[in-house]
Design a protein around this motif. Structure first.
Motif, PDB file in Angstrom:
ATOM      1  N   ARG A 191     -24.600  64.166 -66.373  1.00 56.64           N
ATOM      2  CA  ARG A 191     -24.580  62.817 -65.812  1.00 56.64           C
ATOM      3  C   ARG A 191     -25.739  62.583 -64.844  1.00 56.64           C
ATOM      4  N   ASN A 192     -26.116  63.579 -64.076  1.00 54.68           N
ATOM      5  CA  ASN A 192     -27.162  63.412 -63.065  1.00 54.68           C
ATOM      6  C   ASN A 192     -28.580  63.560 -63.614  1.00 54.68           C
ATOM      7  N   TRP A 199     -29.261  62.163 -66.843  1.00 50.97           N
ATOM      8  CA  TRP A 199     -29.336  61.166 -67.907  1.00 50.97           C
ATOM      9  C   TRP A 199     -30.163  59.975 -67.444  1.00 50.97           C
ATOM     10  N   ASP A 200     -31.343  59.822 -68.029  1.00 50.86           N
ATOM     11  CA  ASP A 200     -32.243  58.714 -67.691  1.00 50.86           C
ATOM     12  C   ASP A 200     -32.829  58.192 -68.998  1.00 50.86           C
ATOM     13  N   GLY A 230     -22.244  69.821 -72.723  1.00 47.48           N
ATOM     14  CA  GLY A 230     -23.308  69.321 -71.852  1.00 47.48           C
ATOM     15  C   GLY A 230     -24.349  70.335 -71.431  1.00 47.48           C
ATOM     16  N   THR A 233     -24.519  69.686 -63.667  1.00 47.52           N
ATOM     17  CA  THR A 233     -23.549  69.667 -62.579  1.00 47.52           C
ATOM     18  C   THR A 233     -22.191  70.050 -63.147  1.00 47.52           C
ATOM     19  N   GLU A 237     -20.408  65.015 -71.666  1.00 49.04           N
ATOM     20  CA  GLU A 237     -20.882  63.915 -70.827  1.00 49.04           C
ATOM     21  C   GLU A 237     -21.064  64.294 -69.359  1.00 49.04           C
ATOM     22  N   GLU A 238     -20.096  64.972 -68.783  1.00 49.81           N
ATOM     23  CA  GLU A 238     -20.089  65.188 -67.339  1.00 49.81           C
ATOM     24  C   GLU A 238     -21.226  66.092 -66.826  1.00 49.81           C
ATOM     25  N   VAL A 261     -15.779  64.744 -72.921  1.00 51.45           N
ATOM     26  CA  VAL A 261     -16.070  64.841 -71.489  1.00 51.45           C
ATOM     27  C   VAL A 261     -16.902  66.084 -71.164  1.00 51.45           C
TER      28      VAL A 261
END
Length: 388
Positions: A348-349, A351-352, A314, A369, A344-345, A341
């Motif tokens: 996450r904040n 992702w738009d 990420g 994050t 992805e993690e 993971v």
């Protein structure tokens, strides 16, 4: 402000490619190596070197070796810090993994600068213009039959993707000629995409044990051109300028390459020779997000569009997002559809995703994050790095 510590973080987590069996060779676990730059102000910067997936222990050692160049220095001038590192380490880190690990350092420095200035990194690297980037769903492993490819693409289109990349040519040591079967698979992808969405094909010649030669790659180009393939990725060996130039000159399908280049200078011979139809820098490989932007601008000067390569965890994905959104010349960016993971993690904040495009993040710095739980739950498993 001064850098107080350089902390290397290595992790291992489960990993699986879409629509493949659990025992598929590419599945299992996947490593990543991140770096955390800690400052005396309490601000922390994160970065990733993609080499941590394949050469975990070597990447850790290289990053630890760079610590002496960073502790006590000012993090707010990333260009100066990188120039100093590259000068001091010119005998071992001009190319290869030594150069690639600077991707993590450069990214972490820009992450700190963005947090200090309270702006996202892409605004610092470019002219401030918001540039959403088209993402392509990257999947379509070579083992998938045409009907599975059709279903996979339909699912991705329903999820909002307007572009798709698939793998062809068989797996690593497979010497079988798959052209006819691959043509059926590509036709299935085009059917699911419809006439207007973009389709890309990766034959990954440098990762094949068999000697393909130009004629085999040319046969793929001639067979797949009818399906509106927008580029054929890595149709020749990594540094084969003449091969890329020849295949690109055919005018059938644009050649694409450069994902494994570890510094901007490695691209120059290809640009000068007109060998690339599309260039694929990766901000977790080529030296960091600013170095990636240098390649994009260089490509733009030569009239070559950039399709950003991205297959890291990420933090590295965030590095590529900021590079892709910062400047003109990027037509599309890869988005791995694998379940992981550690990919992805952290994002996450930021992702738009709307109508096929990823919107530029607005959080300061890289916007990643990294929770304590994530670090605690996925410690490195020694000797679990990948061979391919």
């Amino acid at each position: 402000m001064r850098i107080e510590d350089v902390v290397v973080v290595a992790l291992t987590a489960p990993y699986i490619r879409p629509h493949t069996a659990a025992d598929y060779p590419a599945n299992g676990v996947r490593n990543c190596v991140w770096v955390r730059l800690e400052t005396d102000s309490g601000i922390v910067g994160w970065g990733e070197a993609y080499s941590g997936c394949y050469a975990t222990e070597v990447t850790i050692a290289a990053l630890q070796r760079l610590k002496r160049n960073l502790v006590g220095s000012d993090p707010l001038d990333p260009s100066a810090r990188l120039a100093e590192i590259r000068f001091r380490n010119r005998y071992w880190a001009m190319r290869g993994i030594g150069a690639q690990t600077t991707s993590a350092i450069e990214a972490a420095l820009w992450d700190i600068v963005g947090k200090v200035r309270q702006v996202p990194v892409w605004r610092l690297l470019g002219d401030g213009t918001r540039r959403p980037v088209l993402l392509y769903a990257s999947a379509g492993d070579s083992v998938l039959e045409p009907e599975t490819v059709l279903q996979e693409v339909q699912q991705f289109v329903q999820a909002g993707f307007q572009a798709y990349k698939m793998r062809c040519g068989g797996r690593l040591d497979d010497k079988t000629d798959h052209l006819e079967r691959d043509a059926e698979r590509v036709a299935a992808a085009r059917e699911a995409l419809g006439p207007d969405r973009q389709l890309f094909v990766d034959i990954a010649v440098p990762q094949k044990s068999a000697n393909w030669g130009y004629s085999r790659a040319e046969a793929y180009m001639r067979k797949l051109a009818a399906h509106k393939v927008a580029f054929l990725e890595e149709p020749a060996m990594t540094y084969d300028v003449a091969g890329y130039r020849y295949l690109n000159s055919l005018g059938l399908v644009p050649t694409a390459g450069g994902e494994s280049f570890c510094c901007p200078e490695e691209f120059e011979p290809f640009f000068e020779a007109g060998a690339y139809g599309v260039v694929q820098p990766d901000a977790a490989v080529v030296g960091g997000p600013a170095s990636c932007v240098d390649v994009i601008r260089q490509a733009h000067h030569y009239g070559v569009p950039a399709a950003i390569h991205a297959w890291s965890a990420g933090v590295g994905l965030a590095q590529n997002i900021h590079a892709a959104c910062s400047t003109a010349g990027v037509t599309v960016m890869e988005w791995p559809m694998s379940v992981h993971v550690l990919a992805e993690e952290p994002i996450r904040n930021i992702w738009d995703f709307r109508n096929g495009d990823l919107q530029p993040p607005e959080l300061p710095g890289l916007g990643v994050t990294i929770s304590t739980e994530l670090l605690d739950n996925y410690p490195l498993r020694p000797y679990s790095e990948r061979d391919y």
